[in-house]
Design a protein around this motif. Structure first.
Motif, PDB file in Angstrom:
ATOM      1  N   CYS A 103       0.839  -1.211   0.000  1.00  0.00           N
ATOM      2  CA  CYS A 103       0.000   0.000   0.000  1.00  0.00           C
ATOM      3  C   CYS A 103       0.867   1.253   0.000  1.00  0.00           C
ATOM      4  O   CYS A 103       0.480   2.286  -0.507  1.00  0.00           O
ATOM      5  CB  CYS A 103      -0.954   0.003   1.183  1.00  0.00           C
ATOM      6  N   CYS A 106       3.561   2.824   4.874  1.00  0.00           N
ATOM      7  CA  CYS A 106       4.710   2.704   5.774  1.00  0.00           C
ATOM      8  C   CYS A 106       6.022   2.983   5.051  1.00  0.00           C
ATOM      9  O   CYS A 106       7.069   3.098   5.686  1.00  0.00           O
ATOM     10  CB  CYS A 106       4.788   1.299   6.368  1.00  0.00           C
ATOM     11  N   CYS A 138       4.699  -2.394   9.435  1.00  0.00           N
ATOM     12  CA  CYS A 138       4.061  -2.572   8.128  1.00  0.00           C
ATOM     13  C   CYS A 138       2.994  -3.640   8.303  1.00  0.00           C
ATOM     14  O   CYS A 138       3.256  -4.686   8.877  1.00  0.00           O
ATOM     15  CB  CYS A 138       5.086  -3.013   7.084  1.00  0.00           C
ATOM     16  N   ARG A 139       1.785  -3.374   7.817  1.00  0.00           N
ATOM     17  CA  ARG A 139       0.710  -4.354   7.957  1.00  0.00           C
ATOM     18  C   ARG A 139       0.502  -5.158   6.672  1.00  0.00           C
ATOM     19  O   ARG A 139      -0.279  -6.094   6.673  1.00  0.00           O
ATOM     20  CB  ARG A 139      -0.572  -3.607   8.334  1.00  0.00           C
ATOM     21  N   CYS A 140       1.197  -4.774   5.597  1.00  0.00           N
ATOM     22  CA  CYS A 140       0.917  -5.406   4.299  1.00  0.00           C
ATOM     23  C   CYS A 140       1.934  -6.460   3.887  1.00  0.00           C
ATOM     24  O   CYS A 140       1.572  -7.503   3.367  1.00  0.00           O
ATOM     25  CB  CYS A 140       0.904  -4.367   3.181  1.00  0.00           C
TER      26      CYS A 140
HETATM   27  S1  FES Z   1       3.076  -1.471   2.613  1.00  0.00           S
HETATM   28 FE1  FES Z   1       1.155  -1.157   3.602  1.00  0.00          FE
HETATM   29  S2  FES Z   1       1.729  -0.807   5.645  1.00  0.00           S
HETATM   30 FE2  FES Z   1       3.587  -1.346   4.683  1.00  0.00          FE
END
Ligand code: FES
Ligand code: FES
Length: 916
Positions: A103, A106, A138-140
């Motif tokens: 996304c 972060c 980072c959540r992704c």
């Molecule tokens: S790329 Fe989405 S929070 Fe790290």
């Protein structure tokens, strides 16, 4: 230092600046609001997420915790300062190559932390990378590609090119919007708010269940000159919204009754400083708190008060699947396993809190917002505002993570209503605690399971009864209650199945969509059953699953014959050597250690791609204008999963032009067609197919207009369009063609609606057109004294049909595994107690083990190039694999997640006592 405005001079990205603000102003706010350097992100304003990481005199710091006064005379570097004269820095190019951004919210923080490290240690080892980036969440991505990128930065890798024409689908193409994310230029929900926008702040209930009245709100407004309006329930034209057309049970603003802590009661609209300064407890709101209904047992007790007056027993909905006669079959089974498993509320914890703004344009409203579902937002806001859908325009911003949490409305109806009434732009940005307390969660589940197998290890019967806590409002409860029974027997052939899912209202947070719609919870139960049965029958756990795995030709419990693309056996075959090695390693380790024990577990899953048993179409459009500009009108919201890139890959090959020829418009409801929601792992399969059909339609139109025949080559050069075929070159006089409302003269439109049927009362039918399959192995190490579990390695084999972009698929799998690890071991949302990223722990870079991904490509004939989808499948096998590994290491079958150390210690104690 004091809070009076002062002139503070410092250097930012090589330029001298002088800022007049109180010395205690957060540097993050100064950078973003005064210097317009919005590449520095705010995820928490509390020092927990690291999204605001910048360099001061070359060292990483959190800009949200740094007072302006501290940077006087110092050198500040933000993400905007990494690029030099249009050339990306080596660390940015390495991120681009390894897809270190999904996304991208972060990413600036990650890049700055990495820049600090690389300046001091140009060739760091992995431990140094983990240490240096440990403060940025980072959540992704699951962090692994970020680590790879930082380790590769010293090699000064070149900027990755887009794939050559005709080779886009299946290529490891860099992200179409990657450079915008790596330079801080991508605009997220809070980044593009107009300077003249009023600010909206929601006043929320501190009580989980209460009635309330309000006093003299006009007096409040008069007392605060910067306050333009206070919105109440009376201002909302139709005060109810919800996912399903017939369930609009959630008020935009509560009308005298609140059903969960954090519910919106009033909205203050005015100058930002004014609305932020008004303390909630100074407002004339008189609450009469009542005892909240907390937990499934309380909600289902005979004397439970009703959460929703029209839902007796607090039952929202029940879904079921019934085939055969399991009760009659269990008696004849050689082995029967039983268990009840419970999970907790889990928070999405995307790093970008909800944000956006609205402005009135005549008799229309335009909403710029972070979202997963532009068209559904449009239609929901239209209902709330009592306007026609065409009067609403949703313009999605970049979305800093969604995972299902940005499928429900958040700021949209509030800013729309305020902008409409005041005829001024109105913005709203949730704070971190607000985002966590007010928005949806993963449904806590209690799942009772009973599985039986014959002596040869073939499953014969399954019974599953799943209760899910849907919180105060319906949201996606019906989806979960219907999806769980379809998946609850696992990806196995079982002739006799009774499964049931019920969603129960409580006075707890609204449970909604979260990566898997209840299937991750169900997988914890069905995989524990598989381990139990394998143990009883003394069959290897992997082999037991393989014997029972769904294959082409099998008929599922809903009566659906699987015609193609069932790759679970191939996944298990691919894992087998790793399984054997992992066991040997664990045995060696355990023979030499006492207090720490290693274990190996396996988890399998299947996941129906797209909505359950309902129409689920996507529509895509591509057009060529008179100047030969080719525009892709892509209605998918890219929430980090990468549809901006994969849709273009599919389209590019279908049209026969290179990816970098296309201009893309993403998600704008005035310009793109409805591609449906970015949810249910559907975009690669459904929208990908629509993009392919649109591309083919345009190609056919171009060839027809040119009078050319296949094989042919479409050429765009010098604003001219021509086609080369066996007979020569055919030019198209674009200027002679009539443009449509978008200025396009040649257009291709594609639509795809996967073939499904409704389910009958016994859950019989075709709920999904195709299924993703996967199996993962986890290796863990458990400290028997402390009760801690460290995941050492994951091997993940996923049947994705066809990887549209293997690098992106790997990234999805890594990210899903990280969230699955959090679900299994760390994450438990407790209203009023874990409403920030300090008390609510999500995996950080040091928590994620090495991950090996194995892509199985058992082509799905309906999908674009054979693709299915991987977003949710990535997460589902991880928790059961980890729990199985804990059990292998300790002998303890854990039945409540997350397996926090105190819970595992208690279970180990119980086991020891039981053994005496
Ligand atoms: S790329 Fe989405 S929070 Fe790290
Ligand atoms: S915004 Fe500064 S640490 Fe989260």
């Amino acid at each position: 230092m004091n809070d009076l405005a002062a002139i503070v001079s410092f250097t930012v990205n090589g330029k001298e600046v002088a800022v007049t603000s109180p010395a205690i102003t957060r540097l993050a706010d100064v950078l973003r609001d005064e210097l317009h350097l919005t590449g520095t992100k705010i995820g928490c304003n509390g020092g927990d997420c690291g999204a605001c990481t910048i360099l001061i005199d070359g060292r990483q710091v959190c800009a949200c915790l740094t007072p302006l006064g501290q940077v006087a005379g110092r050198i500040v570097t933000t993400v905007e300062g990494l690029e030099r004269e249009g050339v990306l820095a080596p660390i940015q190019r390495a991120f681009h190559k390894h897809m270190g951004a999904q996304c991208g919210i972060c990413t600036p923080g990650m890049l700055m932390a990495a820049a600090d490290l690389l300046a001091r240690t140009p060739r760091p080892d992995e431990a140094q990378v983990l240490d240096a980036l440990g403060g940025v969440l980072c959540r992704c991505t699951g962090y692994r590609k970020i680590v790879e990128a930082v380790l590769d930065a010293a090699n000064d890798v070149p900027l990755q090119p887009m794939p050559a024409m005709g080779g886009a689908l299946g290529a490891r193409a860099p992200k179409w919007d990657g450079i915008a994310k790596l330079t801080g230029r991508d605009r997220f929900g809070a980044d593009g708010i107009p300077a003249d926008a009023l600010w909206l702040r929601v006043v929320r209930s501190p009580h989980a269940r209460a009635t309330f009245t309000t006093g003299d709100l006009d007096a409040v407004r008069r007392a605060h000159p910067g306050l333009a309006r206070i919105l109440t329930a009376r201002d909302v034209p139709s005060n109810g919204y919800g996912i399903y057309p017939d369930v609009k049970d959630q008020p935009v603003l509560a009308d005298g009754l609140v059903r969960y802590r954090g519910e919106a009661v009033l909205a203050l609209v005015g100058e930002r400083a004014t609305v932020e300064a008004i303390a909630d407890d100074t407002l004339p709101i008189q609450y009469a708190p009542e005892t909240p209904v907390v937990g499934l047992d309380a909600a289902m007790s005979a004397d439970a008060p009703l959460i929703q007056a029209d839902k007796p027993g607090n039952l929202l909905i029940e879904g079921r699947v019934r085939c055969g006669d399991p009760p009659a079959i269990f008696a004849g089974c050689a082995a029967v396993a039983e268990g009840t498993f419970e999970t907790s509320f889990v928070e999405h914890a995307y790093i970008e809190p909800e944000a956006g703004y609205a402005r009135r344009v005549g008799e229309r409203i335009e909403i710029h917002v972070t979202t997963q579902t532009p068209y559904m937002d449009r239609d929901e806001v239209a209902i709330v505002m009592q306007l026609r859908p065409e009067q609403i325009r949703i313009v999605p911003t970049a979305c800093g993570g969604g995972f299902g949490g940005k499928l429900d409305l958040s700021v949209q109806p509030l800013v729309a209503l305020a902008a409409w009434l005041l005829d001024r732009p109105v913005a709203c940005v949730y704070t971190r605690p607000e985002s966590m307390m007010a928005t949806t969660k993963r449904h806590p589940a209690r799942i009772a399971a009973r599985f039986g197998a014959d002596a040869s290890g073939l499953l014969q019967a399954v019974e599953v009864d799943a209760l899910v806590n849907t919180g105060a409002y319906a949201s996606w409860g019906p989806t979960v209650a219907n999806r769980v029974p379809v998946h609850a027997m696992g990806p196995y052939f079982v002739p006799h199945v009774h499964t049931r899912g019920r969603a129960i209202f409580t006075n707890e947070p609204v449970a909604g969509a979260f990566r898997g719609f209840g299937v991750p919870q169900a997988a914890i139960a069905h995989e524990a059953m598989m381990d139990d049965l394998a143990g009883q029958l003394r069959i290897d756990r992997l082999d037991f699953r393989r014997r029972n795995a769904l294959r082409v030709g099998h008929v599922t419990a809903t009566g659906q014959k699987l015609e193609a693309s069932c790759g679970l056996v191939a996944c298990l075959d691919a894992l087998e050597p790793h399984w054997r090695d992992a066991h040997a390693t664990a045995e060696r380790f355990n023979s030499a250690n006492g207090r720490t024990r290693r274990g190996v577990g396996i988890g399998c899953m299947w996941y129906g791609i797209g909505n359950t048993a309902m129409s689920n179409p996507s529509n895509m459009r591509v057009g060529i204008a008179r100047d030969a500009t080719i525009t892709f009108y892509n209605g998918c919201a890219d929430i980090g999963q990468g549809t901006n890139t994969t849709m273009l890959q599919v389209l590019s090959d279908a049209v026969g032009l290179p990816m970098d020829r296309f201009r893309t418009i993403m998600g704008d409801t005035d310009l793109t067609l409805d591609a449906g929601k970015s949810s249910a792992s559907r975009q690669a399969f459904v929208s990908g197919k629509a993009a392919e059909l649109a591309g083919k339609a345009l190609r056919a139109r171009v060839l027809e207009t040119a009078g050319a025949t296949e094989p042919a080559k479409i050429v765009i050069a010098n604003a001219q369009l021509s086609v080369e075929d066996a007979r020569g070159t055919h030019s198209i006089d674009l200027a002679s063609l009539t443009p449509d409302e978008r200025g396009d003269v040649l257009v291709g439109i594609g639509r795809f609606d996967p073939p499904t049927t409704k389910l009958d009362a016994d859950g019989q039918g075709v709920p999904y057109a195709t299924y993703g399959f996967a199996a993962q192995i986890a290796e863990v190490e458990v400290d028997l004294d402390l009760g801690t579990t460290k995941v050492l390695r994951i091997v993940a084999a996923h049947d994705v049909g066809r990887a549209l972009n293997p690098q992106q698929v790997e990234g999805q799998i890594h990210g899903g595994i990280a969230q699955g690890l959090g679900l299994a071991l760390m994450e438990e949302y407790l209203a009023g107690r874990t409403e920030n990223l300090h008390d609510y722990l999500i995996p950080s870079i040091g928590d994620i083990p090495p991950i090996e991904t194995i892509l199985i490509e058992d082509r799905e004939p309906l999908g674009p190039g054979g693709a299915k989808g991987v977003g949710e499948p990535a997460l589902i096998p991880t928790p059961p694999a980890i729990l199985g590994a804990i059990r292998h290491a300790t002998g303890v079958r854990v039945t409540f997640v997350p397996v926090l150390p105190h819970r595992l210690r208690a279970a180990l104690r119980e086991q020891r006592q039981g053994s005496f």
